[in-house]
Scaffold this motif. Sequence first.
Motif, mmCIF file in Angstrom:
data_model
loop_
_atom_site.group_PDB
_atom_site.id
_atom_site.type_symbol
_atom_site.label_atom_id
_atom_site.label_comp_id
_atom_site.label_asym_id
_atom_site.label_seq_id
_atom_site.Cartn_x
_atom_site.Cartn_y
_atom_site.Cartn_z
ATOM 1 N N LYS A 171 0.821 -1.210 0.000
ATOM 2 C CA LYS A 171 0.000 0.000 0.000
ATOM 3 C C LYS A 171 0.857 1.262 0.000
ATOM 4 N N LEU A 172 1.961 1.233 0.744
ATOM 5 C CA LEU A 172 2.859 2.392 0.757
ATOM 6 C C LEU A 172 3.471 2.618 -0.628
ATOM 7 N N GLY A 173 3.921 1.528 -1.243
ATOM 8 C CA GLY A 173 4.485 1.652 -2.585
ATOM 9 C C GLY A 173 3.454 2.127 -3.591
ATOM 10 N N ALA A 174 2.231 1.600 -3.475
ATOM 11 C CA ALA A 174 1.167 2.022 -4.385
ATOM 12 C C ALA A 174 0.833 3.497 -4.185
ATOM 13 N N GLY A 175 0.860 3.943 -2.940
ATOM 14 C CA GLY A 175 0.590 5.351 -2.667
ATOM 15 C C GLY A 175 1.633 6.260 -3.291
#
Length: 253
Positions: free
Chosen positions: A42-46
């Motif tokens: 999720k952090l990478g996608a953000g």
Amino acid sequence: MNSLVVASIVFVCVSGSGMLGLALRTFLPDHHLSEDSTAIVKLGAGLMATLAALVLGLLIASSKVTFDRLNDEFTQTAATVFVIDRTLADYGPEAKEAREFLRSTYASAVERFYSEGGAGKADVDAPETLAHMVQFQQKLRELAPRNDMQRMLQSEALARSHDLAEARWILFRPGEGAIPTPFLAVLVLWLGILFAGFGLVSINYRTAFATLFVCALSVAGAIFLIEDIAHPLEGLMQISRTPAQIALSHLGQ
């Protein structure tokens, strides 16, 4: 390439990546889908979502600026043609032939400029069209001023004819897409990875499928908007021909 085709390719690639992420989730072991793992995803996608949003926003803004500049240039060209005609009218009846040549050449150029959704642009940019500009300037030089006023008007008309020649290279330069192909490929790669990550961390399959579909459609719509604005004679958003029509209605009067 057609704007709709580009947007369709982007939609297929991005939505396909999302579906791939959904499918991949069913094959991964549980420890790959732990809370810590999904948090990293999720952090990478953000991060990638932020980058993609910034790039798309800048591209839309840049395309709009280009569209407005070309629209203003076309309007200015119409105004320049009108001013040249009025200058020649003030010169006297000796400039009648030059005025008629100006009107016929400009009317023909405008007609071909808009023919078949911009397909006539290549004809306007042809060598014979450039020859018309040279012929018009030659007609201006052949005028024989009899007093200082006519000499001033002749010089002014010639100067403005050079402005028309300059505008020609701006308006009729070879058309290019708003997004260079390598740049578009990298952008689609980013979006594909982003949507694959979205699919990977999704739980409810139907809800995730609908959400990914709508998001992919939105991204494709943004790409379509960017590409369409970049071709102001061929797409849905075109340069208005009203300034040219107004100018033509006053030429020769």
